[in-house]
Design an enzyme around this catalytic site. Sequence first.
Site, PDB file in Angstrom:
ATOM      1  N   SER A 203       0.841  -1.199   0.000  1.00  0.00           N
ATOM      2  CA  SER A 203       0.000   0.000   0.000  1.00  0.00           C
ATOM      3  C   SER A 203       0.879   1.253   0.000  1.00  0.00           C
ATOM      4  CB  SER A 203      -0.957  -0.055   1.194  1.00  0.00           C
ATOM      5  OG  SER A 203      -1.980   0.892   1.077  1.00  0.00           O
TER       6      SER A 203
ATOM      7  N   ASP B   8      -9.278  -5.107  -5.211  1.00  0.00           N
ATOM      8  CA  ASP B   8      -8.396  -4.193  -4.486  1.00  0.00           C
ATOM      9  C   ASP B   8      -8.845  -2.742  -4.621  1.00  0.00           C
ATOM     10  OD1 ASP B   8      -6.085  -3.043  -3.280  1.00  0.00           O
ATOM     11  OD2 ASP B   8      -4.844  -4.648  -4.100  1.00  0.00           O
TER      12      ASP B   8
ATOM     13  N   HIS C 299      -7.285  -5.826  -0.862  1.00  0.00           N
ATOM     14  CA  HIS C 299      -6.050  -5.085  -0.600  1.00  0.00           C
ATOM     15  C   HIS C 299      -5.041  -5.867   0.234  1.00  0.00           C
ATOM     16  CE1 HIS C 299      -3.879  -1.338  -0.738  1.00  0.00           C
ATOM     17  NE2 HIS C 299      -3.899  -1.150   0.576  1.00  0.00           N
TER      18      HIS C 299
END
Length: 314
Positions: free
Chosen positions: A124, A266, A293
């Site tokens: 991320s 995601d 995610h």
Amino acid sequence: MTTYPSLPVSTGYISFTIPSTGQPCQTFYKVIGDLSASKILPLVALHGGPGAGHNYLLSLTDLYDKYGIPVIFYDQIGCGNSTHFSDTMGDENFWTIEMFMSELKNVISHFGLQDTGYYILGQSWGGVLAASFASQVPQPRGLKKVVIASGPASLPLYAEGTRALLAELPEDARKTLEECDKKRDYESPEFNVANMVFMKLHCCRLNEWPEKVTETFENIGKAKEAYMTMQGPSEFIITGSLKTWEGISKAHNISVPTLLTNGRFDSVQDSSMYPWFNEISKVKWVAFEKSSHMAHWEERDRYMEVVGQFLAGQ
């Protein structure tokens, strides 16, 4: 050494200097594996947020258990067990990618990895940090491979992708989020309930979130300075200093083998991952069909196999 639960673990703090603070800082680390004894290069894991802490990445201990890859976790400054700065909310001169890259370099130097070699996995926001670090010229000494896990190549592209996902939410949740955004209401129970609908679909799709994932959001809740300043009030409302960031223009500088990962559902959609694939010369991209995610939890076994083989392979 202690065990975690049956693996070698060491923890400690690394002194870190941020000139503008006028005070000593410390970065907390946790190492899975014995760096002095291992013949396999270690992986430095960069968590998301900013401000999420290392907790939710601890599933990556599987890489040591199954492939013998030591893993170095650390809490970035401002969260977890590292030094906090409660008086820096909104200070864009303090919360910068450059500061976090300096901290990463300090961690690497502490363990002498620039001389022995290492891998990096950034998840991320950590993927943004990893790519920013790897695209420097000259290439960071000792860096051998990079994994960009659900790290967008462009925050505008990421924001465009999340807007499309918001449009597909159940009507009641979508309308609540729209109304709350208009009122700048990001703390109410109504916002939190609707926000959780998005998170359950596009952050982690497991019916019951692992404890370490829950701890991640608790970390951000306890120290919002970095997240609010750089990201904004939520995963899909990007008002912080990163809102115009893009790594596309420098991606061609990444010369080491690079693995891209994201999930079908995601929040970091393919549109914001593709530029990495298009610009990095030695690149492989694996999308996880049952994940959002956090594929490292949602499809844990397959994820470790993909990442482990990429890192351990020649």
